[in-house]
Design a protein around this motif. Structure first.
Motif, PDB file in Angstrom:
ATOM      1  N   LEU A   1       0.800  -1.215   0.000  1.00 53.28           N
ATOM      2  CA  LEU A   1       0.000   0.000   0.000  1.00 53.28           C
ATOM      3  C   LEU A   1       0.836   1.270   0.000  1.00 53.28           C
ATOM      4  N   ARG A   2       2.138   1.148   0.290  1.00 54.33           N
ATOM      5  CA  ARG A   2       2.973   2.347   0.390  1.00 54.33           C
ATOM      6  C   ARG A   2       3.319   2.925  -0.977  1.00 54.33           C
ATOM      7  N   ASP A   3       3.196   2.129  -2.031  1.00 52.87           N
ATOM      8  CA  ASP A   3       3.479   2.617  -3.387  1.00 52.87           C
ATOM      9  C   ASP A   3       2.214   2.435  -4.211  1.00 52.87           C
ATOM     10  N   ARG A   4       1.253   3.326  -3.968  1.00 51.72           N
ATOM     11  CA  ARG A   4      -0.069   3.192  -4.566  1.00 51.72           C
ATOM     12  C   ARG A   4      -0.028   3.282  -6.087  1.00 51.72           C
ATOM     13  N   GLU A   5       0.821   4.144  -6.625  1.00 50.12           N
ATOM     14  CA  GLU A   5       0.879   4.297  -8.078  1.00 50.12           C
ATOM     15  C   GLU A   5       1.397   3.020  -8.738  1.00 50.12           C
ATOM     16  N   ARG A   6       2.420   2.421  -8.166  1.00 46.04           N
ATOM     17  CA  ARG A   6       2.940   1.167  -8.714  1.00 46.04           C
ATOM     18  C   ARG A   6       1.881   0.082  -8.642  1.00 46.04           C
ATOM     19  N   MET A   7       1.152   0.024  -7.531  1.00 43.93           N
ATOM     20  CA  MET A   7       0.091  -0.960  -7.380  1.00 43.93           C
ATOM     21  C   MET A   7      -0.976  -0.781  -8.463  1.00 43.93           C
ATOM     22  N   LEU A   8      -1.390   0.457  -8.689  1.00 45.27           N
ATOM     23  CA  LEU A   8      -2.425   0.715  -9.689  1.00 45.27           C
ATOM     24  C   LEU A   8      -1.950   0.364 -11.092  1.00 45.27           C
ATOM     25  N   ARG A   9      -0.677   0.623 -11.394  1.00 47.40           N
ATOM     26  CA  ARG A   9      -0.146   0.245 -12.709  1.00 47.40           C
ATOM     27  C   ARG A   9      -0.165  -1.273 -12.878  1.00 47.40           C
ATOM     28  N   GLY A  10       0.214  -1.995 -11.812  1.00 50.64           N
ATOM     29  CA  GLY A  10       0.207  -3.449 -11.883  1.00 50.64           C
ATOM     30  C   GLY A  10      -1.193  -4.005 -12.093  1.00 50.64           C
ATOM     31  N   ILE A  11      -2.167  -3.440 -11.404  1.00 51.18           N
ATOM     32  CA  ILE A  11      -3.559  -3.886 -11.552  1.00 51.18           C
ATOM     33  C   ILE A  11      -4.068  -3.606 -12.961  1.00 51.18           C
ATOM     34  N   GLU A  12      -3.757  -2.426 -13.480  1.00 48.63           N
ATOM     35  CA  GLU A  12      -4.185  -2.080 -14.835  1.00 48.63           C
ATOM     36  C   GLU A  12      -3.562  -3.045 -15.853  1.00 48.63           C
ATOM     37  N   ARG A  13      -2.284  -3.340 -15.667  1.00 53.12           N
ATOM     38  CA  ARG A  13      -1.597  -4.261 -16.571  1.00 53.12           C
ATOM     39  C   ARG A  13      -2.224  -5.647 -16.493  1.00 53.12           C
ATOM     40  N   TYR A  14      -2.553  -6.078 -15.309  1.00 55.06           N
ATOM     41  CA  TYR A  14      -3.169  -7.381 -15.110  1.00 55.06           C
ATOM     42  C   TYR A  14      -4.521  -7.471 -15.807  1.00 55.06           C
ATOM     43  N   ARG A  15      -5.371  -6.502 -15.565  1.00 54.56           N
ATOM     44  CA  ARG A  15      -6.717  -6.542 -16.150  1.00 54.56           C
ATOM     45  C   ARG A  15      -6.667  -6.439 -17.682  1.00 54.56           C
ATOM     46  N   ALA A  16      -5.762  -5.619 -18.186  1.00 56.68           N
ATOM     47  CA  ALA A  16      -5.668  -5.446 -19.638  1.00 56.68           C
ATOM     48  C   ALA A  16      -5.202  -6.727 -20.322  1.00 56.68           C
ATOM     49  N   GLY A  17      -4.347  -7.490 -19.675  1.00 59.11           N
ATOM     50  CA  GLY A  17      -3.783  -8.684 -20.303  1.00 59.11           C
ATOM     51  C   GLY A  17      -4.439  -9.989 -19.898  1.00 59.11           C
ATOM     52  N   PHE A  18      -5.495  -9.921 -19.080  1.00 60.85           N
ATOM     53  CA  PHE A  18      -6.078 -11.142 -18.525  1.00 60.85           C
ATOM     54  C   PHE A  18      -6.690 -12.029 -19.601  1.00 60.85           C
ATOM     55  N   ARG A  19      -6.361 -13.317 -19.513  1.00 60.21           N
ATOM     56  CA  ARG A  19      -6.937 -14.325 -20.402  1.00 60.21           C
ATOM     57  C   ARG A  19      -7.751 -15.302 -19.556  1.00 60.21           C
ATOM     58  N   PRO A  20      -9.048 -15.409 -19.785  1.00 57.76           N
ATOM     59  CA  PRO A  20      -9.863 -16.347 -18.993  1.00 57.76           C
ATOM     60  C   PRO A  20      -9.299 -17.764 -19.069  1.00 57.76           C
ATOM     61  N   SER A  21      -9.405 -18.480 -17.962  1.00 62.17           N
ATOM     62  CA  SER A  21      -8.875 -19.840 -17.879  1.00 62.17           C
ATOM     63  C   SER A  21      -9.852 -20.719 -17.113  1.00 62.17           C
ATOM     64  N   GLU A  22      -9.529 -22.002 -17.035  1.00 66.27           N
ATOM     65  CA  GLU A  22     -10.366 -22.910 -16.250  1.00 66.27           C
ATOM     66  C   GLU A  22     -10.309 -22.572 -14.765  1.00 66.27           C
ATOM     67  N   TRP A  23      -9.294 -21.819 -14.354  1.00 66.80           N
ATOM     68  CA  TRP A  23      -9.140 -21.452 -12.953  1.00 66.80           C
ATOM     69  C   TRP A  23      -9.924 -20.193 -12.608  1.00 66.80           C
ATOM     70  N   SER A  24     -10.041 -19.278 -13.543  1.00 63.38           N
ATOM     71  CA  SER A  24     -10.717 -18.006 -13.273  1.00 63.38           C
ATOM     72  C   SER A  24     -11.245 -17.423 -14.582  1.00 63.38           C
ATOM     73  N   ALA A  25     -12.552 -17.167 -14.637  1.00 67.59           N
ATOM     74  CA  ALA A  25     -13.164 -16.630 -15.853  1.00 67.59           C
ATOM     75  C   ALA A  25     -12.933 -15.130 -15.992  1.00 67.59           C
ATOM     76  N   GLU A  26     -12.700 -14.451 -14.885  1.00 67.84           N
ATOM     77  CA  GLU A  26     -12.534 -12.998 -14.880  1.00 67.84           C
ATOM     78  C   GLU A  26     -11.356 -12.621 -13.985  1.00 67.84           C
ATOM     79  N   PRO A  27     -10.805 -11.420 -14.181  1.00 75.62           N
ATOM     80  CA  PRO A  27      -9.738 -10.958 -13.283  1.00 75.62           C
ATOM     81  C   PRO A  27     -10.221 -10.916 -11.838  1.00 75.62           C
ATOM     82  N   TYR A  28      -9.337 -11.284 -10.938  1.00 78.42           N
ATOM     83  CA  TYR A  28      -9.651 -11.228  -9.508  1.00 78.42           C
ATOM     84  C   TYR A  28      -8.444 -10.616  -8.814  1.00 78.42           C
ATOM     85  N   VAL A  29      -8.669  -9.467  -8.175  1.00 76.38           N
ATOM     86  CA  VAL A  29      -7.575  -8.699  -7.586  1.00 76.38           C
ATOM     87  C   VAL A  29      -7.673  -8.723  -6.063  1.00 76.38           C
ATOM     88  N   VAL A  30      -6.573  -9.124  -5.431  1.00 74.63           N
ATOM     89  CA  VAL A  30      -6.423  -9.040  -3.982  1.00 74.63           C
ATOM     90  C   VAL A  30      -5.327  -8.023  -3.698  1.00 74.63           C
TER      91      VAL A  30
END
Length: 339
Positions: free
Chosen positions: A191-220
């Motif tokens: 949480l101390r580097d909020r901008e880096r965290m947000l960039r990582g989440i954006e990158r994850y959601r943009a590149g997400f490929r549905p799989s048998e494990w998860s149909a949609e992005p899930y962010v913790v």
């Protein structure tokens, strides 16, 4: 309390931090006791970590500790945050989680990270080097293949094959892209580097490929949350870990956590002082009202489905009180847990 917070899962990661004047055995028992309390308070899952050769961390065997936690609880999900896959053979990891899932069906999570040992000495002892982290994506694919029986070796992972143990990727840097390509849930901090965290989440959601494990992005999103009856008391919870982290970054090893009341008076080099002050910033810490406001802002900014609380401190009663306050203000309902 907002509907945003009420609809967000809240979970716990405990690092089994050793405290000055206490033993590693006590730290492990403290982790198990915290898991019982987290279950009673209504937290969704409880994870344990992996560290090797660290004086201030007792949790060196996460699947063993996860078994102890699962055996001491009844309903809460239990897992790892995480097993550092480059340190292990994927077949052995699959077998370990297959045993856990067989013993505690429907309750086990498999959180996986790409870090190797913290120091050169630890890496040598593990038979690894920094470059092994670059093979994480292939190791991850191999591991998941053992559960699906797709290994080209003709070997079968017993009892893992055919079982479903939800995998999560601990994403720092490249991990977000790996999680996206694999179609897996992602855990990201801190949480101390909020901008880096947000960039990582954006990158994850943009590149997400549905799989048998998860149909949609899930962010913790993961990080320290400290709740007390005053901002000063909440800040005091942060002092031991901030000091320990500053020492680790200047001397190469996490020391045991000191009492908060001793920290400010301890001598620090200018570099340690800067790292210490930095370590106190950016967390969610304050009164119940302040933390609810900050948590709502965090969830709103990240769109996270889950928050993984990773707080460590010397004072166990203050830590338990913080978790109780957080559960209360986020609408979790304490439950009577069978003995």
């Amino acid at each position: 309390m907002s509907s945003v917070i009420a609809s967000t899962r809240l979970s716990v990661l405990d690092r089994s931090r050793v405290r000055e004047g206490h033993t590693a055995a006590e730290a492990l028992r403290d982790t198990v006791a915290l898991a019982r309390e987290a279950e009673r308070l209504g937290y969704h899952r409880f994870w344990v970590a992996e560290h090797h050769g660290v004086p201030g961390v007792a949790g060196s065997a996460p699947t063993v500790l996860a078994a102890a936690v699962a055996g001491a609880t009844r309903r809460i999900r239990v897992g790892t945050g995480g097993v550092m896959l480059p340190n292990h053979r994927p077949l052995v990891v699959a077998e370990q989680f297959g045993v856990l899932e067989s013993l505690f069906p429907g309750r086990i999570d498999m959180g996986l990270g790409r870090s190797v040992g913290f120091t050169d000495g630890v890496r040598r002892a593990l038979g690894r080097d920094k470059e092994d982290a670059e093979d994480f994506e292939a190791q991850l694919a191999e591991l998941l293949g053992w559960f699906r029986g797709t290994s080209p070796t003709g070997v079968h992972a017993r009892p893992a094959e055919g079982l479903t143990v939800p995998p999560f990727v601990l994403a720092m840097g490249e991990g977000a892209a790996v999680a996206a390509r694999a179609g897996l849930p992602m855990v990201i901090g801190d949480l101390r580097d909020r901008e880096r965290m947000l960039r990582g989440i954006e990158r994850y959601r943009a590149g997400f490929r549905p799989s048998e494990w998860s149909a949609e992005p899930y962010v913790v999103v993961s990080g320290t949350i400290a709740v007390a009856d005053s901002p000063e008391a909440a800040r005091r919870l942060l002092l031991p870990e901030a000091w320990s982290m500053a020492r680790a970054r200047t001397r190469g090893s996490f020391p045991p956590l000191p009492p908060a009341e001793e920290v400010e008076g301890r001598p620090m080099t200018p570099k340690e002082r800067d790292l210490y002050e930095s370590g106190l910033a950016g967390h969610l810490a304050g009164t119940e009202e302040q933390v609810v406001e900050a948590l709502e802002s965090l969830i709103g900014a990240t769109g996270a489905q889950e928050v993984l609380v990773t707080t460590s401190t010397y004072d166990r009663e203050a830590l338990l009180d913080s978790y109780r306050r957080l559960a209360r203000v986020t609408g979790r309902e304490p439950a009577a847990v069978p003995a």
